[in-house]
Enzyme design. Structure first.
Site, PDB file in Angstrom:
ATOM      1  N   THR B 140      45.292  32.779  34.558  1.00 53.46           N
ATOM      2  CA  THR B 140      44.953  31.350  34.240  1.00 53.46           C
ATOM      3  C   THR B 140      45.005  30.862  32.535  1.00 53.46           C
ATOM      4  OG1 THR B 140      43.158  31.400  35.707  1.00 53.46           O
ATOM      5  CG2 THR B 140      42.040  30.309  33.550  1.00 53.46           C
ATOM      6  N   GLY B 179      40.430  39.178  31.308  1.00 55.88           N
ATOM      7  CA  GLY B 179      39.608  40.503  30.849  1.00 55.88           C
ATOM      8  C   GLY B 179      40.627  41.346  29.857  1.00 55.88           C
ATOM      9  N   GLU B 422      38.230  33.067  41.399  1.00 53.13           N
ATOM     10  CA  GLU B 422      38.823  33.613  42.592  1.00 53.13           C
ATOM     11  C   GLU B 422      38.741  32.291  43.512  1.00 53.13           C
ATOM     12  OE1 GLU B 422      40.574  36.330  43.092  1.00 53.13           O
ATOM     13  OE2 GLU B 422      39.963  36.969  40.979  1.00 53.13           O
TER      14      GLU B 422
END
Lengths: 675, 662
Positions: B140, B179, B422
């Site tokens: 992303t 993350g 997702e």
């Protein structure tokens, strides 16, 4: 920044300009934004005063909220106390008075981020419930902040049901004192704002006992902290109740009382008094006091419920005009997400609701102003209607706006989840409004009780308050609309809302009656109908909101395109409500399946129409960037640049993480030889 | 000592909660093993720490890192290797929260396994397995999430040095959100547009070292950091990554499928259908997560509602449990039923995926497109519903629900991003819609479709007698789940057909297919929703016959009926408009829903006990198993950071000076 290469999105940013994607939205506005702002403010003079107040506050660095998202609970609390203290100075300096025109805008300008809000409730309850001597003694002290007050009603085990409070105040004739106790854990006062750390005094609500007899809940002024060194007074246990979803800046507190003695004069005694020999006297009417409590629900709607939705819409709609994702048509550049019908369907009904609620809030204020005048003349006839309206609208608006803010949050995808978007804090704050000043379900049931009563009266041909006269107009029939354009006629949809509201009130009243006649006890019958009663109360408020929106639009002058765009929003609000509650409108066949398809078609057409003015419509709310405090929603639309810069201010990037030395380094270097 | 109200509730249950727990776990043996692993973690002093609600974000991150390192070592020490058992262990250690090594374990390692060449696996896999390399997965970007083709990061091949040059050319191209990227990782798998020999070859994955081994300092050309505070995910260092002419060797492109040869020649991948499988798997996890998160919230709200007493129901009697109010039951019991429904849906997807994975290895991919399309919609449907349901549970706890001690705020903020990650939910719904429209068009063209969409076949039969589907009558028996499945099926058929016709009407008006699609997308999303709703009712109903214990089956049948009837009541418009139910039947449905609330009431606490959340995992003072709520709220509050000192420093800094001045 060297970083800003050739991005098409970055053009103009270096010059401090507005993102071209937002600029283009503004060029095509069909109405005068400034004109609409003054309509919302209630006149150009109000707009001027509001902007002046906002400017003074925002220019002052003490009121800055720049670091808000990075602060701990302790830091937020300290900042709020600092701001509250500074605000006193500022008001004095500017000559702003509590009864002046500026006052209502101050809270908005500081975005509610100050301490001592309960101090004001403390003062108001003394003014309303206290005798002249009590007012003369306490109000000057409070005004000069020589003491800081709070308001301690809710307990650990009791919120909604005041008669169930367990704190006791026993009168001791020998010493002429009340002895206050929280006899068990569930009796502990819990939640009062400003009480955890700041307050020196509080108004405690306790069951009054004299000579062994209980007289019910009464208010007492209790000192809880020393005026000299702020330490807790003997018999007092008090502290902060711990972290919450929001309101980190407020020290919501707990309070335990163990044989705390206060002088007889500390019971607020305008309406009730315990005489030295223990004789209990009740005097005057408490109805006016009841009215005061009711007004609180209405007074919070604007700042705590409607403004947050307006802010959320501003952020989400501006961001949706800047964010581009995927291609609508092959070969074109990626589309603004605001051009997707599904995105419009999320955001534009919220925008319409924000306007609808702003106008219904004006309606409520008028209703209350009139009511207040009557009550001043000792005419209490309008009290039930005012009570029912304040309850129902507080519940409906807070529920609707809370859901609306959440929709805005989720419509911003991943970036909405960042605190820097401003949306999570708007959401966690507004959702408290569904609970405080009366839990929503309970409030809706109060409105329903009023509706059932009025329906019975109206059916018997007796006079009923103005807002419910429609209940007498029961007439079976069908919606006359023939095509989708007919549903843009306000008479058609107002009638549909009215019909549904009557149907729900009347069918629930009938069911209640049936149950009671069949031998079910009254309270049990009531409990069995509560799900429907809640529905009836919501339908009533929804109907009034639509009707009021229509009437407001009719009264607007048709200049600068404002009436036209407001008519579109009104249509959207009304049709969205029918679309989303189709079952209620289809139920008795008032609206047919074919008509429902027409409504859906009209509703979806309106999305496309309002889309063109979406950005100007949020611009008209006139929030400054500082008040939005959002990396996604600023006026210039330079979203990504701001997000990147703000993230770098995060303490996680400023400090060296102790986690690396303590845990990561050993982890990365031990090669897990043990394994 | 157990709270008397809860003791009474448990004694009055009509079934044994353990039996239901076994069904949820997939057998008594699975339950035993789960509890065994749970005990390993909960009794381990290494995994104890202060209540996270009182810690700052940096402290929470630090705790998470500490526990994650221990977790990796202990998993290996205990020899736990089964994916589900690892999942249990991890979720007990982190109490259902995300943790900084999630992307390393869940994305970095698996991607190496599936997309790296043997040579690359030699170089990276063992160091990564041993955590000398900690990696993340950087896809992303700030300006792009959903639309992968729009990613802007570039990897340009330089044949002179045999290196790729990585660049983040714009602000919007900065990698954002991965993350573990902010502070933890020293490597990242970066997705970038590959340029070689002057041509763009689309997105490819590259292994990029980002921090110096040894000092953990960012490498020259790398700008990396934490993206700042979020709604939740305090434990996770979601990060940003900007690359300026950062060079990596040619061998760092993941080249199991596509390749760039030393001279820059690009070799196309053979097939990439397998990525479908990964997506299905991850979405099935989200469906399961929806069920679990909603179950936790229901457990808290229902236990608390049994302990909390308020107001009068009958004059003169003691205050009743708030669970006795119809409005409270109406808020909570449909959610309880939903939680069970979602559990069964999650299990179904997982099983189907396992079965199909077997087929994939055997070369049969025929079922994959439908499963892929179905899981997209179910992921969206269940996460949206659970998201709203968690909030309703919190609201149902009144003021105390708003305190972090209730645990529900935490469940909510941890869960809500699953509506976005997702696959953003609206986009997911539209994927399912695309499949539904395709199936509808096949039926119209005279073909038969199979699986969950087979109801569309009936439409073509009706077409022979030209009759609107709405005119079809279904005789619905409202106490028979099987009959309700038919009602949901009829509704799905009607709304899929309506969406398809509206799409066709738009296509007849307009030149562009895409434009027509966009102008129908609200209808299309609705079609997907009702399709998913039908699938869920169908799966819940199908589950009933598998339950052997009569008492458990009875209570599950009540819940299943409540789920189906409540859905009809809430969407009455659809059922009436399609002529599936009359308004008299809707009135009966509404009435039956309220009767079911009263029927389920005595089993409510036992039904949440069956979810079998340990108090430590539940993390809620309101939802404690023993129900001793108020005492423990007080104990909890005393630990609040604001209470660290008797007199807060603000008094000396601000209050006292003000009082002196005025």
């Amino acid at each position: 920044m060297a970083l800003l290469g050739t991005s098409k999105y970055a053009q103009g940013i270096g010059l401090g300009g507005v993102n071209p994607d937002l600029a283009s939205e503004r060029q095509t506005a069909s109405f005068s934004v400034e004109g609409l702002t003054t309509v919302l403010d209630g006149g150009a003079e109000h707009t001027r005063v509001r902007r002046a107040v906002v400017e003074v506050i925002e220019r002052d660095p003490v009121f800055s909220r720049e670091n808000q998202y990075f602060q701990t609970q302790n830091e937020r609390y300290e900042a709020a106390v600092r701001k509250a203290v500074h605000l006193q100075k500022k008001m004095h300096e500017m000559g702003w008075r509590e009864d002046g025109p500026e006052f209502i805008y101050i809270y908005r300008a500081v975005a509610g981020d100050v301490a001592f809000l309960l101090h004001r409730v403390f003062m108001r309850s003394i003014s309303v419930l206290g005798s002249d001597e009590q007012v003369a003694k306490w109000i000057p002290l409070a005004t000069k902040h020589q003491l800081i007050g709070s308001y301690a009603q809710t307990e650990l085990g009791h919120g909604t049901y005041l008669q169930g409070l367990e704190t006791t105040a026993v009168f001791d004739t020998t010493t002429q004192e009340f002895i206050l106790n929280t006899p068990k854990i569930s009796a502990m006062k819990w939640w009062p704002g400003d009480m955890g750390r700041s307050a020196t005094h509080t108004v405690v609500f306790a069951q009054l006992y004299v000579h062994g007899k209980c007289y019910g809940v009464h208010p007492f002024i209790v000192q809880i902290r020393s005026l000299r060194d702020h330490s807790l007074c003997p018999g007092i246990t008090a502290g902060d109740i711990g972290p919450k979803m929001n309101f980190e800046h407020i020290d919501n507190g707990y309070l335990m009382l163990q044989n705390v003695r206060i002088p007889r004069e500390n019971m607020l005694n305008k309406f009730c008094e315990v005489q030295p020999d223990g004789t209990y006297i009740r005097r005057g009417s408490q109805k006016i006091n009841y009215f005061t409590m009711t007004t609180v629900r209405v007074s919070l709607l604007s700042d705590e419920v409607i403004l947050p939705l307006m802010k959320a819409c501003t952020i989400a709609i501006r961001y949706s005009a800047v964010r581009r994702q995927s291609k609508l048509n092959p070969g074109e550049e990626e589309a603004k997400i605001l051009d997707y019908q599904t995105q419009q369907e999320k955001l534009l009904p919220q925008l319409a609701a924000a306007y609808a609620f702003h106008f219904v809030n004006n309606y409520l204020h008028k209703l209350f102003d009139t009511g207040y005048k009557e009550i001043q003349e000792r005419n209490f006839n309008s009290l039930p209607e005012l009570h029912a309206s304040s309850s129902g609208f507080k519940a409906m608006l807070s529920q609707y706006c809370t859901a609306g803010v959440e929709i805005c949050l989720r419509a911003c995808g991943g970036h909405g989840y960042s605190l820097l978007s401003g949306l999570p804090s708007l959401y966690t704050k507004i959702l408290a409004s569904c609970i405080y000043e009366g839990e929503n379900t309970i409030l809706l049931l109060q409105t329903a009780r009023f509706l059932v009563k009025c329906f019975a009266a109206a059916s018997a041909g007796q006079p009923v308050p103005q807002s419910v006269t429609y209940l007498a107009a029961v007439k079976p029939g069908k919606c006359p609309a023939k095509n989708k354009l007919d549903f843009l006629n306000p008479d058609i949809y107002v009638e549909a809302y009215q019909h549904t509201a009557i149907r729900l009130s009347s069918s629930t009243a009938a069911k209640l009656q049936d149950l009671i006649q069949s031998g079910v006890k009254k309270h049990e019958a009531w409990n069995q109908c509560t799900v429907q009663l809640v529905q009836a109360a919501k339908a009533h408020c929804h109907y009034i909101t639509v009707k009021n929106f229509v009437e407001t639009v009719e009264k607007l002058e048709n200049k600068a395109g404002i009436q036209k765009i407001m008519k579109h929003l009104c249509d959207l609000f009304a049709l969205h409500g029918i679309f989303s509650n189709a079952g209620l409108f289809l139920h008795d066949g008032y609206i047919s399946g074919a008509q429902m398809d027409m409504i859906t078609a009209s509703y979806l057409d309106l999305l496309g129409v309002i889309r063109k003015d979406a950005v100007p419509l949020v611009d008209a709310f006139d929030f400054t960037d500082k008040s939005l405090n959002s990396a996604l929603g600023s006026y210039d639309g330079n979203v990504y640049q701001r997000l990147y810069e703000w993230a770098q201010q995060s303490p996680t990037n400023q400090q060296i993480s102790p986690a690396y030395e303590k845990y990561l380094r050993p982890l990365l270097h031990n090669k897990l030889s043990k394994l | 000592m157990m709270n008397a109200d809860l003791r009474r509730e448990r004694a009055a249950a009509t079934f044994q909660p353990e039996l239901l727990t076994h069904i949820l776990d997939g057998g008594a043996e699975r339950t035993r093993r789960r509890k065994e692993i749970e005990a390993l973690v909960i009794n381990d002093p290494d995994f104890q720490h202060e209540d996270l609600n009182f810690l700052s974000r940096s402290q929470r991150y630090e705790q998470a890192i500490r526990k994650s390192s221990l977790m990796v070592m202990k998993l290996r020490e205990y020899g736990i290797a089964d994916p589900e058992e690892i999942y249990w262990f991890k979720s007990f250690v982190h109490r259902g929260r995300p943790e900084p090594l999630d992307l390393h374990l869940g994305m970095f390692l698996p991607t190496l396994l599936t997309q790296a060449t043997p040579e690359q696996q030699d170089r990276f896999f063992m160091p990564a397995w041993n955590l000398e390399i900690i990696g993340t997965y950087a896809q992303t970007e700030m300006g792009h999430g959903t639309h992968l083709r729009g990613l802007e990061t570039t990897a340009t091949y330089d044949p002179a040095t045999q290196e790729f040059i990585l660049n983040s050319p714009t602000v919007t191209s900065i990698k954002w959100w991965p993350g573990g990227l902010g502070k933890t990782s020293n490597h990242a798998i970066v997705l970038a547009q590959l340029y070689t020999q002057g041509q763009c070859k689309g997105l490819h994955a590259f292994i990029v070292p980002i921090r110096q081994l040894g000092t953990h300092e960012p490498l020259p050309g790398i700008t990396v950091g934490d993206i700042g505070p979020k709604f939740g995910y305090d434990e996770m260092d979601n990060g940003y990554l900007k690359m300026d002419n950062f060079r990596i060797p040619r061998e760092n492109m993941l080249m199991k499928y596509a390749q760039v040869e030393p001279d820059g020649t690009y070799v196309k991948p053979v097939s990439d259908k397998l990525t479908y499988g990964t997506m299905v798997f991850i979405r099935s996890l989200i469906v399961g997560d929806s069920a679990r998160s909603l179950s936790r919230a229901c457990t808290i709200a229902i236990r608390y509602s049994a302990v909390r007493h308020q107001s009068e129901l009958k004059p003169g009697e003691p205050e009743p449990q708030i669970l006795d109010y119809q409005t409270q039951q109406y808020k909570l019991f449909p959610l309880l039923a939903t939680a069970y429904a979602f559990h069964f849906v999650g299990a179904y997807i997982k099983d189907t995926y396992r079965r199909i994975s077997g087929d994939i290895n055997a070369g049969d991919l025929s079922e994959l497109p439908e499963l892929h399309a179905l899981t997209a919609g179910l992921k969206a449907f269940t996460s949206w519903t659970a998201n709203a349901g968690i909030e309703e549970c919190r609201m149902a706890c009144g003021g105390h629900g708003y305190s972090r001690c209730s645990g529900i705020p935490d469940i909510y903020v941890t869960f809500t991003p699953s509506c976005t990650y997702e696959g953003e939910n609206t986009v997911m719904m539209l994927q399912t819609a695309r499949f539904l429209i395709k199936s509808y068009n096949q039926v119209i063209a005279g073909q038969r479709v199979s699986g969950m969409v087979s109801y569309l076949n009936d439409l073509s039969r009706q077409r022979i007698q030209p009759q609107h589907v709405a005119a079809r009558t279904v005789s619905v028996r409202i106490n028979d789940p099987t009959s309700l499945v038919e009602a949901y099926k009829a509704r799905a058929a009607r709304l899929v057909e309506a969406a398809a016709k509206n799409l066709q009407a738009e296509l007849n008006h307009r030149k562009s297919k895409e434009d027509a699609w966009n102008r129908t997308s609200v209808d299309l999303v609705r079609a997907s929703e009702v399709h998913c709703h039908y699938v869920i009712v169908k799966l819940f109903t199908a589950k009933l016959s598998e339950i052997s214990n009569a008492a458990v089956r009875a209570v599950m049948t009540e819940l299943c009926l409540l789920y189906a009837l409540y859905g009809i009541s809430k969407n009455a418009g659809d059922f009436m408009q399609a002529g599936i139910l009359t308004d008299a039947q809707i009135t009966q449905v509404n009435q039956r829903v309220k009767e079911l609330l009263a029927i389920i009431r005595p089993n409510a606490v036992a039904l949440v006990d069956s979810f079998d959340f340990h108090d430590t995992h539940l993390g809620s003072v309101l939802g404690r198993y023993d129900g001793n709520v108020y005492e423990n709220m007080f104990e909890w509050a005393k630990k609040s950071p604001l209470n660290k000192t008797e007199v807060h420093e603000s008094f000396h800094k601000h209050l006292k000076p003000m009082q002196a001045k005025l």
